[in-house]
Design an enzyme around this catalytic site. Sequence first.
Site, PDB file in Angstrom:
ATOM      1  CD  GLU A 148      13.085   0.557   9.770  1.00 39.71           C
ATOM      2  OE1 GLU A 148      13.582   1.522  10.382  1.00 39.71           O
ATOM      3  OE2 GLU A 148      13.667  -0.520   9.606  1.00 39.71           O
ATOM      4  CE  LYS A 178      -1.909   2.907   2.183  1.00 33.45           C
ATOM      5  NZ  LYS A 178      -1.633   4.346   1.846  1.00 33.45           N
ATOM      6  CD  GLU A 229       9.729  12.644  11.688  1.00 32.09           C
ATOM      7  OE1 GLU A 229       8.616  12.123  11.859  1.00 32.09           O
ATOM      8  OE2 GLU A 229      10.693  12.052  11.160  1.00 32.09           O
TER       9      GLU A 229
HETATM   10  P1  NAD Z   1       2.316   8.466   7.636  1.00 32.37           P
HETATM   11  O1  NAD Z   1       2.537   7.674   8.863  1.00 32.37           O
HETATM   12  O2  NAD Z   1       1.290   9.519   7.653  1.00 32.37           O
HETATM   13  O3  NAD Z   1       1.941   7.519   6.415  1.00 32.37           O
HETATM   14  C1  NAD Z   1       2.711   6.386   6.114  1.00 32.37           C
HETATM   15  C2  NAD Z   1       1.811   5.347   5.499  1.00 32.37           C
HETATM   16  O4  NAD Z   1       0.833   4.953   6.449  1.00 32.37           O
HETATM   17  C3  NAD Z   1       1.056   5.833   4.268  1.00 32.37           C
HETATM   18  O5  NAD Z   1       1.001   4.797   3.299  1.00 32.37           O
HETATM   19  C4  NAD Z   1      -0.324   6.122   4.818  1.00 32.37           C
HETATM   20  O6  NAD Z   1      -1.351   5.968   3.860  1.00 32.37           O
HETATM   21  C5  NAD Z   1      -0.462   5.064   5.890  1.00 32.37           C
HETATM   22  N1  NAD Z   1      -1.401   5.453   6.931  1.00 32.37           N
HETATM   23  C6  NAD Z   1      -1.697   6.709   7.360  1.00 32.37           C
HETATM   24  N2  NAD Z   1      -2.654   6.664   8.296  1.00 32.37           N
HETATM   25  C7  NAD Z   1      -2.990   5.374   8.475  1.00 32.37           C
HETATM   26  C8  NAD Z   1      -3.925   4.691   9.286  1.00 32.37           C
HETATM   27  N3  NAD Z   1      -4.728   5.350  10.120  1.00 32.37           N
HETATM   28  N4  NAD Z   1      -3.980   3.343   9.208  1.00 32.37           N
HETATM   29  C9  NAD Z   1      -3.183   2.673   8.361  1.00 32.37           C
HETATM   30  N5  NAD Z   1      -2.307   3.258   7.540  1.00 32.37           N
HETATM   31  C10 NAD Z   1      -2.187   4.590   7.600  1.00 32.37           C
HETATM   32  O7  NAD Z   1       3.748   9.032   7.260  1.00 32.37           O
HETATM   33  P2  NAD Z   1       4.125   9.924   6.007  1.00 32.37           P
HETATM   34  O8  NAD Z   1       3.667  11.309   6.285  1.00 32.37           O
HETATM   35  O9  NAD Z   1       3.742   9.256   4.752  1.00 32.37           O
HETATM   36  O10 NAD Z   1       5.718   9.845   6.080  1.00 32.37           O
HETATM   37  C11 NAD Z   1       6.453  10.612   6.950  1.00 32.37           C
HETATM   38  C12 NAD Z   1       6.855   9.809   8.155  1.00 32.37           C
HETATM   39  O11 NAD Z   1       7.555   8.631   7.767  1.00 32.37           O
HETATM   40  C13 NAD Z   1       7.809  10.556   9.029  1.00 32.37           C
HETATM   41  O12 NAD Z   1       7.415  10.424  10.364  1.00 32.37           O
HETATM   42  C14 NAD Z   1       9.134   9.862   8.800  1.00 32.37           C
HETATM   43  O13 NAD Z   1      10.051   9.959   9.847  1.00 32.37           O
HETATM   44  C15 NAD Z   1       8.715   8.470   8.552  1.00 32.37           C
HETATM   45  N6  NAD Z   1       9.768   7.736   7.847  1.00 32.37           N
HETATM   46  C16 NAD Z   1      10.512   6.838   8.555  1.00 32.37           C
HETATM   47  C17 NAD Z   1      11.534   6.132   7.943  1.00 32.37           C
HETATM   48  C18 NAD Z   1      12.359   5.137   8.710  1.00 32.37           C
HETATM   49  O14 NAD Z   1      12.979   4.303   8.083  1.00 32.37           O
HETATM   50  N7  NAD Z   1      12.384   5.182  10.035  1.00 32.37           N
HETATM   51  C19 NAD Z   1      11.791   6.347   6.584  1.00 32.37           C
HETATM   52  C20 NAD Z   1      11.017   7.277   5.882  1.00 32.37           C
HETATM   53  C21 NAD Z   1       9.996   7.954   6.537  1.00 32.37           C
END
Ligand code: NAD
Length: 493
Positions: free
Chosen positions: A265, A189, A397
């Site tokens: 992650e 997804k 963050e």
């Molecule tokens: P996000 O958590 O909003 O979304 C990530 C994924 O989760 C997306 O595919 C989104 O559709 C899904 N998602 C969102 N809400 C959900 C829910 N209620 N239930 C199930 N799935 C859901 O994060 P983002 O804004 O896409 O990305 C930024 C974040 O990702 C930052 O916090 C960043 O630090 C983190 N990140 C971490 C790493 C790592 O390796 N630690 C790498 C890249 C990004």
Amino acid sequence: MLSYDEYQSKAAGLSFRNQCWIDGAFVPAVSGETFAAINPATGKKLTDVARGSAADIDRAVASARAAFEDGRWSRKTPGERKEVLLRLAQLIRDNLTELALLDTLDMGKPISETVNVDVPGSAMFFQWHAEAVDKLYDEIAPTGGRDVAMVRRMPLGVVGAVVPWNFPLDMATWKLAPALATGNSVVLKPAEQSPLSALFLAELAKEAGLPDGVLNVVPGFGEDAGQALGRHPDVDCLVFTGSTAVGKLFQRYAGESNMKQVWLETGGKSPNLIFADADLDKAADMAAFGIFFNQGEVCSANSRLLVQKDIAEVFIAKLKTRAEAIKQGDPLDPETTMGAMVDAQHATRVASYLAVGKEDARLVTGGNRITIGSSDAFVQPTIFADVPAHSRIVREEIFGPVLAVQTFDTDEDALALANDTEFGLAASIWTADLSRAMDLSDRLNVGTVSVNTVDALSPMTPFGGVKQSGFGRDLSIHSFDKYTALKTIWVKY
Ligand code: NAD
């Protein structure tokens, strides 16, 4: 690299894969609904993408399960799987420009980065995991006697992967490469902000010889498609990269459904420690890269700069020069070094932290959300100094090009400041003193410490965090641990 004109004309001629990829074919969402994929650098629509939800996740999981159970991929030898994934790596390289354009258009990062970093990276990660998987040996336990106790690595079954938008192709690859290499079936997804490269990747995987059903891609929103995958009773393992808040939801989904394994992650607020004895010009170059690369939309971005007091003002001046040399503009222009935020909503969120910074700290440079062309989704590279420890710009963050600078006197002060966070993804140390570097590396509570560099990362080394940056590791041989279960087979003779 091609010219600006050439990228513009190729972008104009792209045809987008915009439906769900299930059982080896593109299909509309069961509901027939779509959502708009927007180019954040222009605010204009690229295409309408199928809006997958629980019904589509059900179909994708059923397809993945059937593929897993009949062994069309799971019971191929590691060597056979290697051949397919190596072909996929080559197809990614063959389609470099198109894949790069998809990520640049979809999420706003500079074309020079998608061409030179993201797409070659994806090919390399597939290649590395493909080449590693037929060199992994199982074990025989030292039982002695008339017994042979084998410890074998088995694929888990159906893996759900939910990934973010900041490196769309690479974040998908980090999950897919080890999951597929070890014989699992996957339902991916992608983030709703950036589904396009993953859909093209799925088509390339079929062309490489991946059997239908082994990889399914369901674009859609987190709260419906993402949640449905997290709660699905027939998913064996859920791997996630994204925010800490959503990571915690996946733990809940697993606990309230089938107790699937969950590997997270998540976010970061990584410190970069600059000591007076460091090579300050090099440290400033890399500190600027560490926070401003990819618009600061990097989980391991060095968003907290901790600098020794005696050199603080000199160092901040060097950083300011570097921040002001960044060229913001159309991501399709090869000269652009910083693109748009992923969308206007995220730009608004980042801008809200600019306001907090102006209240709490001293603005050194930047500090504004700006309009370029027809889009206001751009944020200037920004540095705040004299940031108090309680400020939200040093605790939360931001996921944007905003650096918070604090100062310290001694190694112990630096360490205390560095570890004073709920996150633990990465840290960097700049010093000429090897003993200090090693001592601090031991005591920094993070997954990766980079010494005299930032964000050190390779397919050969594990990547991941501690504390609320998550657990489990992507990349390296250790990534295979997430996608396999150890099975004991004990034979008496
Ligand atoms: P996000 O958590 O909003 O979304 C990530 C994924 O989760 C997306 O595919 C989104 O559709 C899904 N998602 C969102 N809400 C959900 C829910 N209620 N239930 C199930 N799935 C859901 O994060 P983002 O804004 O896409 O990305 C930024 C974040 O990702 C930052 O916090 C960043 O630090 C983190 N990140 C971490 C790493 C790592 O390796 N630690 C790498 C890249 C990004």
